[in-house]
Design an enzyme around this catalytic site. Structure first.
Site, PDB file in Angstrom:
ATOM      1  CG  ASP A  66      -3.061   3.872  -3.687  1.00  0.00           C
ATOM      2  OD1 ASP A  66      -3.898   3.002  -4.006  1.00  0.00           O
ATOM      3  OD2 ASP A  66      -3.295   4.746  -2.825  1.00  0.00           O
ATOM      4  CD  GLU A  67      -4.952  -0.415  -1.668  1.00  0.00           C
ATOM      5  OE1 GLU A  67      -5.560  -1.472  -1.905  1.00  0.00           O
ATOM      6  OE2 GLU A  67      -5.361   0.422  -0.840  1.00  0.00           O
ATOM      7  CG  ASP A 120      -1.932   1.093   1.261  1.00  0.00           C
ATOM      8  OD1 ASP A 120      -1.891   1.949   0.361  1.00  0.00           O
ATOM      9  OD2 ASP A 120      -2.776   1.112   2.180  1.00  0.00           O
TER      10      ASP A 120
END
Length: 399
Positions: A104-105, A9
């Site tokens: 973003d993960e 993350d």
């Protein structure tokens, strides 16, 4: 304890990218907005801004009151996507990148010593160093590991920024006892109300719930899947339904010459047909597409008798590339795609009187392809290939 999944993350990703690109923003509060001006809200905030209470959804005017020194920057999604792919490329060198969950993960599969706590800890340290050295020190991430994707995702959010946590049978549910039910991904206020009505007030009670009872509370099999995942079972993610089998590939620089890209396409055909056979299906159409670095595009489809034979589709693929060759001269290719469609079950395929093929019966070449699958499954992918190809694994893969 063995762990299967690593979840990454990125920390305040949008703001971190902007700080990476602009030295003057580093160490300063930054807010990312959907539009310019004092109207609207923040879609992201740096940790320096979060320290003043600015967060996603904070109105711009309120953010300015909370943090007078904040700098606002309009969101640049294409820039963030480019950095998403750059981070993915780095991560995929250390472990198998199975899913880009969002901008973003990232979700990765662990193997070998990486499945141990010590091995995963070392792996995450190596990844953090590689991202910092190869992309930028402003880009940091929190990581979580677990026996399944849900626990790994929750673990990845326990220590932010730049943290590392794990969840498993040895620390569940006590490791999450301090959280509220709606802190868990997938537990909305409405679902929280349902759980409260059923007498489930906290995470330990949810973890102890009979999965069959969870199915009734959710009124869906997803409730059972969710609770079984919390209990540590490796519940596979459901496959997305698709109308065909395909692979797309954003090409690494060394594969962008047409001759090299063609060999990658042969590898994509092998992968697609192997998946077709594994699912007991046949396809009656193949589509091949190319996108050049200069923006030029070429694509064409050909229909054929329903088949799951690799060489049938390799021959058509070769014919399509020959037809495209005049348009490809002098161009580097950015991406290629191979798609098999018009799919049905092998058991539903009719026979062929001319070739004495019975309904649902495999042809001789299809049986040979199936035998190759068996050998590759036993001795490793690529043990048997259907002619020359160029494998192109890694983060560039899409499909």
């Amino acid at each position: 304890m063995k762990f299967n999944v690593l979840y990454i993350d990125m920390n305040s990703f949008f703001a971190s990218v902007e700080q990476h690109l602009n030295l003057e923003l580093r160490g300063r509060p930054v807010g990312i907005t959907a539009t310019e001006g004092d109207h609207g809200s923040c879609v992201a905030a740096s940790y320096e801004a979060k320290a003043f209470g600015v967060k996603t959804g904070t109105r711009v005017r309120e953010a300015r009151e909370l943090c007078p020194d904040i700098t606002f920057i309009p969101s640049r999604h294409r820039v963030y996507v480019r950095y998403n792919l750059a981070v993915a490329e780095v991560l995929d060198r250390f472990a198998e990148l199975t899913r880009i969950r969002s901008v973003d993960e990232f979700q990765l599969a662990l193997s070998g010593e990486q499945k141990t706590l010590e091995g995963a800890t070392e792996l995450v340290a190596q990844m953090k160093a590689a991202v910092a050295n190869e992309i930028g020190e402003s880009l940091r991430f929190s990581a979580g590991i677990g026996p399944n994707h849900l626990l790994a995702k929750i673990a990845g959010k326990l220590e932010k920024p730049d943290g590392f946590s794990w969840l498993g049978e040895e620390n569940m549910p006590q490791a999450l006892a301090h959280l509220e039910l709606d802190d868990l991904p997938g537990i909305s206020k409405g679902m929280g109300a349902r759980l409260a009505k059923a007498g489930i007030q906290d995470i330990p009670s949810l973890v102890a719930l009979d999965p069959r009872h969870a199915r009734k509370i959710w009124n869906s099999v997803e409730g059972e899947r969710f609770v079984r995942s919390l209990q540590g079972m490796d519940v596979p993610l459901p496959e997305t339904k698709r109308g065909g089998y395909g692979n797309s590939k954003v090409l690494a620089p060394e594969f962008r010459q047409p001759a090299e890209a063609y060999l990658v396409s042969r590898w994509l055909v092998e992968k697609a047909t192997a998946r077709l056979r594994a699912d007991g299906r046949v396809a009656a159409k193949i589509s091949v597409g190319m996108n050049a670095v200069d923006g030029a595009r070429w694509g064409r489809s050909i229909k054929t008798a329903a088949s799951q034979d690799t060489m049938t589709f390799q021959n058509i693929n070769r014919a399509l590339w020959r037809a495209a060759w005049p348009a490809l001269k002098g161009r580097d290719l950015m991406s290629i795609s191979v798609q098999l469609s018009d799919v049905c079950l092998l058991s539903e395929r009719g026979g062929d009187l001319l070739s004495d093929l019975k309904p649902a019966e495999r042809t001789e070449r299809e049986r040979a392809s199936q035998a190759a699958d068996f050998i590759n499954a036993r001795f490793g992918n690529g043990t048997i290939s259907f002619g020359v190809n160029k494998p192109h694994p890694g983060f560039f893969e899409r499909g």
